[in-house]
Motif scaffolding. Structure first.
Motif, mmCIF file in Angstrom:
data_model
loop_
_atom_site.group_PDB
_atom_site.id
_atom_site.type_symbol
_atom_site.label_atom_id
_atom_site.label_comp_id
_atom_site.label_asym_id
_atom_site.label_seq_id
_atom_site.Cartn_x
_atom_site.Cartn_y
_atom_site.Cartn_z
ATOM 1 N N THR A 1 0.831 -1.202 0.000
ATOM 2 C CA THR A 1 0.000 0.000 0.000
ATOM 3 C C THR A 1 0.865 1.251 0.000
ATOM 4 O O THR A 1 0.585 2.223 -0.715
ATOM 5 N N ASP A 2 1.929 1.242 0.792
ATOM 6 C CA ASP A 2 2.827 2.394 0.855
ATOM 7 C C ASP A 2 3.542 2.611 -0.480
ATOM 8 O O ASP A 2 3.706 3.750 -0.930
ATOM 9 N N VAL A 3 3.963 1.523 -1.106
ATOM 10 C CA VAL A 3 4.646 1.639 -2.401
ATOM 11 C C VAL A 3 3.695 2.212 -3.449
ATOM 12 O O VAL A 3 4.052 3.112 -4.227
ATOM 13 N N LYS A 4 2.478 1.719 -3.481
ATOM 14 C CA LYS A 4 1.496 2.215 -4.443
ATOM 15 C C LYS A 4 1.228 3.697 -4.237
ATOM 16 O O LYS A 4 1.194 4.485 -5.194
ATOM 17 N N ALA A 5 1.054 4.093 -2.978
ATOM 18 C CA ALA A 5 0.784 5.499 -2.676
ATOM 19 C C ALA A 5 1.986 6.378 -2.995
ATOM 20 O O ALA A 5 1.844 7.505 -3.479
ATOM 21 N N GLY A 6 3.182 5.862 -2.731
ATOM 22 C CA GLY A 6 4.384 6.655 -2.955
ATOM 23 C C GLY A 6 4.627 7.001 -4.404
ATOM 24 O O GLY A 6 5.223 8.028 -4.706
ATOM 25 N N PHE A 7 4.150 6.163 -5.319
ATOM 26 C CA PHE A 7 4.364 6.437 -6.734
ATOM 27 C C PHE A 7 3.112 6.920 -7.438
ATOM 28 O O PHE A 7 3.164 7.317 -8.594
#
Length: 439
Positions: A199-205
């Motif tokens: 979830t964090d990776v998706k939000a970060g990009f």
């Protein structure tokens, strides 16, 4: 000291001081003999002043303590499971996979494009020849179990301002793929990663702190060519081909790019058997973009003029041979003269130099080879082809077509709708006499 239970093995603590209280948190550490660990988390807002800055109410302290315990437990679990993976280790593993895939494709010991970009903007690289050393981005040292959205956003904002929008997007896609691959690779031991990692990776990009949409739109608008401009580029390619003695190799590959709208990487992989002259079509292979699903080939119809231009490339050659080849030049032993040695497939960047001569001859200093793809997509939309069909022929998705070519879709649909317009309002005057109503 006063303690309030957070969960079965963690507590929020409050200690009264001379001026103000202090919040603390403690939690049981099973990796060090089940003893408790304790840490301060902030100053207490004893008077419950909502305008106060830098102090925590009970509710704020409760949440801060819970987050601190979650981070500590994740880090302890990761360390107990072995060396904690970092962004660097994830990217290095991804580069190794991409390089291996590139070697399988080309049969040569080469680096992938992803390896070059990620080393330059994430991992850093040592000084090589005239190239200066580049320091690694701070993101490379972050442990995966501690990686947060802000870490990725900070890295994005630190990219060079002059970096092209498309280059920046490909770089982010590669880094995102590397991080997602690390999740799959560590599936057997998820203790090394935070449960919210994906979830964090998706939000970060996905978060748009850098607004690239306007730049992307302008870049594409400048690369939509008319049929006349495409013809001028092909004429320039023919002239440059003759002057630089390509023997038709350069002209043929540029004609194919214009006729199919395929990517250069796809055209380079065409085989002799993919040119089906009786059916007047090319079987264009899918790209390697995305997670898969691009296997097989897509039939793209072409005109008789294109077939006639490409026929010399297949005469007397096996069907599995590479369709587009060019002469490879080698330097004579103990000399400075370059001579033709053998023929081989076009390489990744070999179109760059002759393309510069083509656009100079065509007096289009800003046009890029990808403009032929943009123009092919828009041409299909203007001819009224269904968006799904245009997307299929160009090996892309309907979503991408709608995102980048929305205004051309609207124009094409309006023209189709206008063709269905019929006169509805009666006009008086002239020698037209309206008939009376029936009795």
């Amino acid at each position: 000291m006063h303690w309030r239970r957070l969960d079965a093995e963690a507590h929020l603590g409050y200690r009264k001081g001379r001026q103000s209280g202090v919040w603390l948190v403690r939690w049981r550490n099973h990796h060090e003999g089940a003893s408790y660990k304790q840490a301060p988390i902030g100053t207490a807002n004893d008077v419950n002043d909502k305008t106060a800055v830098g102090v925590l109410t009970f509710q704020q302290a409760n949440k801060t303590a819970g987050d601190a315990v979650a981070r500590a437990r994740a880090e302890a679990a990761a360390q107990a499971a072995g060396p904690a993976p970092t962004v660097r280790s994830a990217v290095e593993a991804y580069i190794e996979e991409r390089d291996a895939r590139e070697r399988r494709r080309t049969g040569r010991d080469v680096r992938s494009d992803a390896a070059n970009k990620l080393r330059r903007y994430v991992l850093g690289q040592d000084k090589r020849g005239n190239q200066r050393a580049i320091e690694a981005a701070p993101l490379a040292a972050v442990h995966l179990h501690a990686l947060k959205e802000d870490d990725m956003l900070t890295w994005r904002e630190g990219l060079p301002k002059g970096l092209k929008v498309t280059t920046k997007q490909r770089l982010m896609n590669d880094l995102k793929a590397a991080l997602n691959a690390s999740w799959a690779r560590l599936s057997a031991d998820r203790k090394k990663l935070n449960p919210t990692f994906l979830t964090d990776v998706k939000a970060g990009f996905k978060a748009e702190r850098i607004d690239d949409d306007d730049e992307t739109s302008v870049a594409r608008d400048n690369q939509i060519l008319t049929d006349q401009q495409v013809a001028e580029i092909l004429q320039a390619a023919l002239e440059v081909d003759r002057e630089q003695e390509f023997d038709g190799d350069l002209y043929q590959i540029v004609v194919c790019l214009a006729a199919t709208g395929a990517r250069y990487a796809q055209v380079r992989r065409l085989r002799v058997g993919d040119l089906q002259a009786p059916e007047r079509r090319l079987m264009v292979p899918g790209s390697y973009k995305g997670r898969g699903g691009n296997g097989g080939s897509v039939p793209v119809p072409v005109g008789d003029d294109v077939i006639e231009t490409l026929l010399p490339a297949i005469v007397g050659r096996p069907s599995d041979a590479t369709l587009f080849e060019r002469w490879i030049h080698e330097q004579a032993p103990n000399g400075i003269e370059w001579k033709r040695s053998k023929r081989g497939p076009w390489k990744r960047a070999e179109l760059t130099r002759p393309w510069g001569a083509i656009r100079e001859r065509a007096v289009m200093p800003d046009v890029i080879p990808y403009a032929l793809r943009h123009s092919s997509i828009v041409r299909g939309l203007r001819k009224g082809l269904p968006i799904q069909h245009v997307a299929k022929m160009h090996n892309t998705s309907v979503k991408m077509i709608e995102r980048h070519y929305a205004k051309y879709i609207a124009t094409a649909l309006e023209e189709l709708a206008r063709a269905a317009v019929v006169p509805l309002v009666f006009r008086s005057g002239g020698n037209v006499v309206p008939m009376g109503k029936r009795a």
